[in-house]
Design a protein around this motif. Sequence first.
Motif, PDB file in Angstrom:
ATOM      1  N   SER A 250     -93.662 -76.590 -16.355  1.00  0.00           N
ATOM      2  CA  SER A 250     -93.166 -76.514 -15.266  1.00  0.00           C
ATOM      3  C   SER A 250     -92.935 -74.873 -15.200  1.00  0.00           C
ATOM      4  CB  SER A 250     -91.596 -76.814 -15.390  1.00  0.00           C
ATOM      5  OG  SER A 250     -90.930 -76.407 -16.354  1.00  0.00           O
ATOM      6  N   LYS A 251     -92.518 -74.506 -13.951  1.00  0.00           N
ATOM      7  CA  LYS A 251     -92.504 -73.025 -13.870  1.00  0.00           C
ATOM      8  C   LYS A 251     -91.263 -72.380 -14.593  1.00  0.00           C
ATOM      9  CE  LYS A 251     -89.989 -73.057  -9.455  1.00  0.00           C
ATOM     10  NZ  LYS A 251     -89.999 -72.579  -8.067  1.00  0.00           N
ATOM     11  N   GLU A 252     -90.360 -73.241 -14.830  1.00  0.00           N
ATOM     12  CA  GLU A 252     -89.470 -72.749 -15.538  1.00  0.00           C
ATOM     13  C   GLU A 252     -89.192 -72.729 -16.882  1.00  0.00           C
ATOM     14  OE1 GLU A 252     -88.155 -74.798 -11.557  1.00  0.00           O
ATOM     15  OE2 GLU A 252     -89.123 -75.571 -13.462  1.00  0.00           O
TER      16      GLU A 252
ATOM     17  N   ASP B 206     -85.864 -62.420 -14.716  1.00  0.00           N
ATOM     18  CA  ASP B 206     -85.486 -63.364 -13.536  1.00  0.00           C
ATOM     19  C   ASP B 206     -85.715 -62.831 -12.265  1.00  0.00           C
ATOM     20  OD1 ASP B 206     -84.515 -65.452 -15.551  1.00  0.00           O
ATOM     21  OD2 ASP B 206     -82.501 -64.445 -15.536  1.00  0.00           O
TER      22      ASP B 206
END
Length: 271
Positions: free
Chosen positions: A153-155, A251
């Motif tokens: 996942s991108k996370e 972030d």
Amino acid sequence: MNFLRIPSAFRGVRYTNTHSFFSQCLKSIPSRLQNKHLKCYHTVPEIPERNLTPLFSEHGIRVAWDEHQGHVVKSLNDRVKGTELEDHSIFNIVFQTAVLPEHAATFQFASQAYNNHFFFESLVSAEKAKADPKVQLENNSIIQQAIRENFESKEALLLKIKELASNTFGAAWIWVVLDDYNRLQVMRTFQAGSPFLWSRSQSKDPHLVPSVPDHSTRPRNYSHVPIINICLWDHAYFTDFGLFQREQYIDTWFQSINWSVVENRLKQSLV
């Protein structure tokens, strides 16, 4: 001089193919040609977006792009003036100077100019990243699938980048690169190290004893092909995030990526 061993991703590409990743590399740092003497003097190009809030304020852009890139390019021009490197592109200079100790500083300036431009090319404001479907990861299927296959996942990708950043001391770059087997990896280069070259990846902590991998077993004579990077030099985040907010900077960067640029880089690099 045949200094460049072309990677498999670039074989067969001619400079006239404006869609090739290789030609984009050559053109990524524009040069001003003085026809009288047929010599190239590198200039600081315009970046695609000047509004990069909240990642960079107007002052932050001036520091991280106008002033830093200006200093790097001027220093490079000063070093190559009157030498055989004077009429080469910055991308070519990176390769020609990578293994020559007498050109160590020239390599650092050329590589840093390339790295910094590569970084700014893929940025948009967070507002545009939310409002424009074209730049969103969900609407760029090739890079989205590659992230799922390699990181889940991108996370998970962001977490991997942050973990590597948390173990990084001093000036560095973190990259998502394509390896020999078309897999995505996260890697780090210190100072102005280049992911294109094994000899100058500068990916090991200089305070540790590095291991030397056996590259003779690799299927190509080229190192990783970068598709995205983030600058961990102090000037990139001190202005807008301060000394102790590097994680917030990362972030914010992840929310400011133009994924269509990354998608194009990946498509042009797959073999």
